[in-house]
Design a protein around this motif. Structure first.
Motif, PDB file in Angstrom:
ATOM      1  N   ALA A   1      -7.833  64.363  66.692  1.00  0.00           N
ATOM      2  CA  ALA A   1      -6.840  63.436  67.224  1.00  0.00           C
ATOM      3  C   ALA A   1      -5.567  64.181  67.619  1.00  0.00           C
ATOM      4  CB  ALA A   1      -6.528  62.351  66.192  1.00  0.00           C
ATOM      5  N   VAL A   2      -5.170  65.151  66.815  1.00  0.00           N
ATOM      6  CA  VAL A   2      -3.984  65.965  67.128  1.00  0.00           C
ATOM      7  C   VAL A   2      -4.190  66.732  68.425  1.00  0.00           C
ATOM      8  CG1 VAL A   2      -2.633  67.965  66.387  1.00  0.00           C
ATOM      9  CG2 VAL A   2      -3.180  66.158  64.737  1.00  0.00           C
TER      10      VAL A   2
ATOM     11  N   VAL B   1      -9.712  58.897  77.317  1.00  0.00           N
ATOM     12  CA  VAL B   1     -10.402  59.878  76.467  1.00  0.00           C
ATOM     13  C   VAL B   1      -9.546  60.238  75.256  1.00  0.00           C
ATOM     14  CG1 VAL B   1      -9.582  62.016  77.563  1.00  0.00           C
ATOM     15  CG2 VAL B   1     -11.859  61.936  76.566  1.00  0.00           C
ATOM     16  N   THR B   2      -8.234  60.233  75.422  1.00  0.00           N
ATOM     17  CA  THR B   2      -7.344  60.488  74.286  1.00  0.00           C
ATOM     18  C   THR B   2      -7.426  59.346  73.273  1.00  0.00           C
ATOM     19  OG1 THR B   2      -5.802  61.773  75.635  1.00  0.00           O
ATOM     20  CG2 THR B   2      -4.957  60.874  73.577  1.00  0.00           C
ATOM     21  N   ALA B   3      -7.355  58.118  73.773  1.00  0.00           N
ATOM     22  CA  ALA B   3      -7.400  56.959  72.881  1.00  0.00           C
ATOM     23  C   ALA B   3      -8.701  56.913  72.094  1.00  0.00           C
ATOM     24  CB  ALA B   3      -7.226  55.672  73.691  1.00  0.00           C
ATOM     25  N   LEU B   4      -9.821  57.175  72.772  1.00  0.00           N
ATOM     26  CA  LEU B   4     -11.120  57.125  72.098  1.00  0.00           C
ATOM     27  C   LEU B   4     -11.229  58.218  71.035  1.00  0.00           C
ATOM     28  CD1 LEU B   4     -13.584  56.390  75.057  1.00  0.00           C
ATOM     29  CD2 LEU B   4     -12.491  54.786  73.477  1.00  0.00           C
ATOM     30  N   THR B   5     -10.726  59.400  71.341  1.00  0.00           N
ATOM     31  CA  THR B   5     -10.771  60.501  70.368  1.00  0.00           C
ATOM     32  C   THR B   5      -9.887  60.207  69.169  1.00  0.00           C
ATOM     33  OG1 THR B   5     -11.125  62.056  72.200  1.00  0.00           O
ATOM     34  CG2 THR B   5     -10.492  62.991  70.079  1.00  0.00           C
ATOM     35  N   VAL B   6      -8.706  59.669  69.414  1.00  0.00           N
ATOM     36  CA  VAL B   6      -7.776  59.354  68.324  1.00  0.00           C
ATOM     37  C   VAL B   6      -8.339  58.249  67.432  1.00  0.00           C
ATOM     38  CG1 VAL B   6      -5.503  58.375  67.792  1.00  0.00           C
ATOM     39  CG2 VAL B   6      -5.710  60.161  69.534  1.00  0.00           C
TER      40      VAL B   6
ATOM     41  N   GLY C   1     -11.124  59.808  65.383  1.00  0.00           N
ATOM     42  CA  GLY C   1     -10.635  60.780  64.410  1.00  0.00           C
ATOM     43  C   GLY C   1      -9.901  60.140  63.242  1.00  0.00           C
ATOM     44  N   LEU C   2      -9.041  59.178  63.523  1.00  0.00           N
ATOM     45  CA  LEU C   2      -8.281  58.538  62.445  1.00  0.00           C
ATOM     46  C   LEU C   2      -9.178  57.672  61.564  1.00  0.00           C
ATOM     47  CD1 LEU C   2      -4.940  57.567  64.238  1.00  0.00           C
ATOM     48  CD2 LEU C   2      -5.493  59.609  62.902  1.00  0.00           C
ATOM     49  N   ARG C   3     -10.127  56.974  62.171  1.00  0.00           N
ATOM     50  CA  ARG C   3     -11.058  56.181  61.351  1.00  0.00           C
ATOM     51  C   ARG C   3     -11.865  57.067  60.417  1.00  0.00           C
ATOM     52  NH1 ARG C   3     -15.764  54.721  59.597  1.00  0.00           N
ATOM     53  NH2 ARG C   3     -16.544  56.686  60.468  1.00  0.00           N
ATOM     54  N   LEU C   4     -12.391  58.172  60.959  1.00  0.00           N
ATOM     55  CA  LEU C   4     -13.186  59.068  60.134  1.00  0.00           C
ATOM     56  C   LEU C   4     -12.353  59.685  59.025  1.00  0.00           C
ATOM     57  CD1 LEU C   4     -15.881  60.498  59.644  1.00  0.00           C
ATOM     58  CD2 LEU C   4     -15.121  62.291  61.229  1.00  0.00           C
ATOM     59  N   GLY C   5     -11.134  60.099  59.355  1.00  0.00           N
ATOM     60  CA  GLY C   5     -10.264  60.684  58.339  1.00  0.00           C
ATOM     61  C   GLY C   5      -9.953  59.715  57.222  1.00  0.00           C
TER      62      GLY C   5
END
Length: 258
Positions: free
Chosen positions: A43-44, A62-67, A70-74
């Motif tokens: 996400a960073v 693509v940024t929104a989907l990655t963030v 990433g935040l959900r998994l973290g």
């Protein structure tokens, strides 16, 4: 700023993040903290790349989907590990390390940083493509959504199963886990193929095909599925039979018991 400079700044940011995390982990003598930061690290990278890029619609998506991923998994991994003992994989790594254990553990962190940077290349590249949003981008979003659903729903189903005391020592073979022994890993790999497709808005995006390949191989053949299943059959009665009837990675109907 060019894509090359973007990658360079991503390297600097990830190295700073990983080094700071390693210092904190060493002070707490708990090195599995890297697992909780794995998703947020992507996400960073995505957010930094978007800040440095021309700010296109594709870049925003693509940024929104990655963030989101990433935040959900973290958060999921952090919640799962909170209050529990350290992951035995990291305990074993530290115990087996000879000479300077901290130096060797730092190299483990650096390896994960390198993988993070390599796998994220399609996301960074997609943010520099000026082509109009097209059919391939829609397919990419759909593939990401399928992968995200498998990962998030699979994690939720397993968490609910483990929270029920009646299931202690039992094998989770319900819901998505009836069709694949690792719906979360399958989902993770699938959504990264979706993110890769964003980079394919230009044929030059094909240069980064090894990024989702590496992620898929890690999950299916590397540090994911094989490590998790290495000794689980000896600890959980019924798991051998579960393996015989259930696909190891790609979702398939359960096999008939022999």
């Amino acid at each position: 700023m060019t894509f090359g400079w973007n990658v360079l700044w991503s390297v600097v940011a990830v190295l700073a993040l990983i080094t700071a995390l390693f210092g904190y982990a060493a002070s707490r003598k708990r090195f599995d903290l890297i697992d909780s930061v794995w998703g947020p690290g992507f996400a960073v990278i995505a957010a930094l790349s978007f800040a440095l890029s021309p700010h296109t619609a594709r870049g925003l998506v693509v940024t929104a989907l990655t963030v989101v991923w990433g935040l959900r998994l973290g958060w999921h991994i952090h919640s799962r590990n909170r209050g529990k003992e350290e992951d035995r994989r990291y305990v074993d790594m530290y115990r087996r390390a000879k000479g300077n254990p901290l130096a060797k553990m730092y190299r483990v962190y650096l390896l994960q940083a390198a993988i993070m940077l390599f796998v994220s290349l399609p996301v960074q590249y997609a943010q520099y493509l000026g082509a109009a949003f097209g059919v391939l981008d829609v397919v990419a979003i759909a593939l990401w959504a399928v992968g995200f659903a498998f990962e998030a729903v699979g994690d939720r189903q397993l968490a609910a199963f483990k929270a029920d005391p009646a299931n202690k020592g039992a094998v989770m073979d319900r819901g998505l886990w009836r069709y694949t022994r690792h719906p979360n890993y399958f989902g993770d790999a699938t959504l990264w193929w979706g993110l890769f497709l964003f980079a394919c808005a230009s044929w030059t995006g094909l240069y980064f095909v090894l990024s989702p390949v590496v992620m898929t191989l890690l999950l299916a053949k590397g540090s994911g599925k094989p490590v998790l299943e290495k000794d689980i059959a000896s600890r959980r009665p019924g798991y051998k039979e579960y393996v015989e009837r259930t696909s190891g990675f790609f979702p398939l109907p359960p096999r008939t018991a022999r």
